[in-house]
Scaffold this motif. Structure first.
Motif, short mmCIF file in Angstrom:
data_model
loop_
_atom_site.label_atom_id
_atom_site.label_comp_id
_atom_site.label_asym_id
_atom_site.label_seq_id
_atom_site.Cartn_x
_atom_site.Cartn_y
_atom_site.Cartn_z
N GLY A 1 -31.82 6.83 -27.98
CA GLY A 1 -31.77 6.45 -29.43
C GLY A 1 -33.01 6.51 -30.12
N ARG A 2 -34.06 7.30 -29.69
CA ARG A 2 -35.33 7.75 -30.30
C ARG A 2 -35.42 9.14 -30.51
NH1 ARG A 2 -41.01 7.40 -27.25
NH2 ARG A 2 -39.50 7.72 -25.47
N GLU A 3 -35.66 9.58 -31.71
CA GLU A 3 -35.76 10.81 -32.19
C GLU A 3 -37.27 11.56 -31.52
OE1 GLU A 3 -36.06 12.64 -36.16
OE2 GLU A 3 -33.90 12.39 -35.91
N ILE A 4 -37.00 12.75 -30.76
CA ILE A 4 -38.11 13.38 -30.37
C ILE A 4 -38.04 14.75 -30.61
CG2 ILE A 4 -39.31 13.78 -27.90
CD1 ILE A 4 -38.25 11.26 -26.89
N ALA A 5 -39.38 15.50 -30.60
CA ALA A 5 -39.47 16.90 -30.97
C ALA A 5 -39.72 17.41 -29.36
CB ALA A 5 -40.58 17.11 -31.57
N GLY A 6 -39.23 18.43 -28.86
CA GLY A 6 -39.40 19.35 -27.83
C GLY A 6 -38.86 20.74 -27.67
N PHE A 7 -38.51 21.27 -26.63
CA PHE A 7 -37.99 22.46 -26.53
C PHE A 7 -37.01 22.61 -25.71
CE2 PHE A 7 -42.56 23.19 -27.14
CZ PHE A 7 -42.57 24.01 -28.44
N PHE A 8 -35.90 22.92 -26.28
CA PHE A 8 -34.47 23.05 -25.44
C PHE A 8 -34.17 24.48 -24.94
CE2 PHE A 8 -29.69 23.63 -25.29
CZ PHE A 8 -29.44 22.64 -24.48
N PHE B 1 -34.65 19.90 -21.68
CA PHE B 1 -35.44 19.31 -22.97
C PHE B 1 -37.07 19.16 -22.41
CE2 PHE B 1 -36.51 16.94 -26.63
CZ PHE B 1 -36.29 17.79 -27.46
N GLU B 2 -37.88 19.98 -22.81
CA GLU B 2 -38.97 19.93 -22.53
C GLU B 2 -39.67 19.01 -23.61
OE1 GLU B 2 -41.04 21.46 -19.83
OE2 GLU B 2 -39.39 22.69 -19.13
N ILE B 3 -40.51 17.92 -23.13
CA ILE B 3 -41.44 16.90 -24.21
C ILE B 3 -42.51 16.75 -23.47
CG2 ILE B 3 -39.18 16.15 -25.11
CD1 ILE B 3 -39.98 13.46 -23.41
N ARG B 4 -43.51 16.07 -24.49
CA ARG B 4 -44.64 16.02 -24.09
C ARG B 4 -44.75 14.45 -23.32
NH1 ARG B 4 -47.88 15.99 -29.67
NH2 ARG B 4 -46.01 14.46 -30.24
N VAL B 5 -45.54 14.53 -22.33
CA VAL B 5 -45.81 13.33 -21.67
C VAL B 5 -45.85 12.09 -22.38
CG1 VAL B 5 -47.43 12.03 -19.88
CG2 VAL B 5 -46.53 14.40 -19.51
N VAL B 6 -46.53 12.34 -23.43
CA VAL B 6 -46.95 10.93 -24.36
C VAL B 6 -45.59 10.46 -24.92
CG1 VAL B 6 -49.46 11.34 -24.80
CG2 VAL B 6 -47.71 12.29 -26.32
N ASP B 7 -44.58 11.46 -25.01
CA ASP B 7 -43.43 11.02 -25.84
C ASP B 7 -42.28 10.44 -24.55
OD1 ASP B 7 -44.20 11.87 -28.25
OD2 ASP B 7 -43.62 13.81 -27.94
N ALA B 8 -42.64 10.49 -23.36
CA ALA B 8 -41.80 10.21 -22.38
C ALA B 8 -41.63 8.89 -21.97
CB ALA B 8 -42.11 11.19 -21.02
N VAL C 1 -30.39 13.40 -16.37
CA VAL C 1 -30.11 13.43 -14.86
C VAL C 1 -31.66 13.12 -14.11
CG1 VAL C 1 -29.49 14.55 -12.67
CG2 VAL C 1 -28.30 14.98 -14.89
N LYS C 2 -32.66 13.70 -14.89
CA LYS C 2 -33.86 13.52 -14.05
C LYS C 2 -35.10 14.06 -14.95
CE LYS C 2 -35.99 15.50 -9.80
NZ LYS C 2 -35.83 16.34 -8.63
N LEU C 3 -36.30 13.50 -14.82
CA LEU C 3 -37.34 13.69 -15.27
C LEU C 3 -38.31 14.56 -14.39
CD1 LEU C 3 -36.56 10.94 -16.72
CD2 LEU C 3 -38.71 11.06 -17.95
N GLU C 4 -39.01 15.57 -14.66
CA GLU C 4 -39.63 16.50 -13.94
C GLU C 4 -41.26 16.81 -14.79
OE1 GLU C 4 -38.02 20.03 -12.23
OE2 GLU C 4 -37.09 18.68 -10.71
N PRO C 5 -42.19 15.98 -14.36
CA PRO C 5 -43.44 16.27 -15.09
C PRO C 5 -43.97 17.52 -14.41
CG PRO C 5 -43.54 14.17 -13.90
CD PRO C 5 -41.99 14.94 -13.53
N ASP C 6 -44.71 18.40 -15.29
CA ASP C 6 -45.01 19.71 -14.63
C ASP C 6 -46.60 19.78 -14.35
OD1 ASP C 6 -46.33 20.02 -17.05
OD2 ASP C 6 -45.24 21.80 -17.78
N GLY C 7 -47.38 18.45 -14.73
CA GLY C 7 -48.83 18.50 -14.32
C GLY C 7 -49.67 18.94 -15.44
N ALA D 1 -39.81 17.85 -18.24
CA ALA D 1 -38.73 18.71 -18.25
C ALA D 1 -37.72 17.55 -18.21
CB ALA D 1 -38.52 19.82 -17.29
N LEU D 2 -37.05 17.18 -18.94
CA LEU D 2 -35.58 16.38 -19.07
C LEU D 2 -34.52 17.25 -18.68
CD1 LEU D 2 -35.97 14.18 -22.26
CD2 LEU D 2 -37.22 13.86 -20.08
N LEU D 3 -34.09 17.13 -17.29
CA LEU D 3 -33.01 17.95 -16.81
C LEU D 3 -31.66 17.21 -17.10
CD1 LEU D 3 -34.19 18.50 -13.29
CD2 LEU D 3 -34.82 19.90 -15.31
#
Length: 104
Positions: free
Chosen positions: A26-33, A54-61, A86-92, A97-99
């Motif tokens: 329900g929240r609009e977020i910018a990222g890379f699909f 969909f890759e987003i910044r940690v601050v938006d997660a 399905v899953k969130l994968e932080p890359d450090g 990455a939102l899978l």
């Protein structure tokens, strides 16, 4: 201004110019699909991308959890549509990455 602040400013500029928009829980977020059926080709070797992401910044997660609905605001031929998170994968490096799995 420190490195972290400069990096945050750079991320915001890149997202503004090149990013995709999605609604996550329900929240609009910018990222890379990115999606496997749209994967880039390097010569004749396919990339290792397997599931839509969909890759987003940690601050938006903050507050984002598996099971939420993700609606990618792109044309259908570009992978836009509804997905289950399905899953969130932080890359450090400050990105997550939102899978995703396509909604049936």
């Amino acid at each position: 201004m420190g490195f972290r602040e400069l990096s945050d400013d750079m991320d915001a500029l890149v997202l503004d110019g090149l990013g995709d928009m999605a609604t996550v829980g329900g929240r609009e977020i910018a990222g890379f699909f990115s999606a496997p059926w749209l994967q880039p080709r390097m010569g004749r070797i396919n990339t290792a991308l397997r599931e839509p992401q969909f890759e987003i910044r940690v601050v938006d997660a903050a507050g984002i959890e598996p099971g939420q609905l993700v609606v990618v605001d792109l044309a259908k031929q570009d992978g836009g549509g509804q997905y289950d998170l399905v899953k969130l994968e932080p890359d450090g490096s400050g990105w997550v990455a939102l899978l995703l799995r396509a909604k049936a």
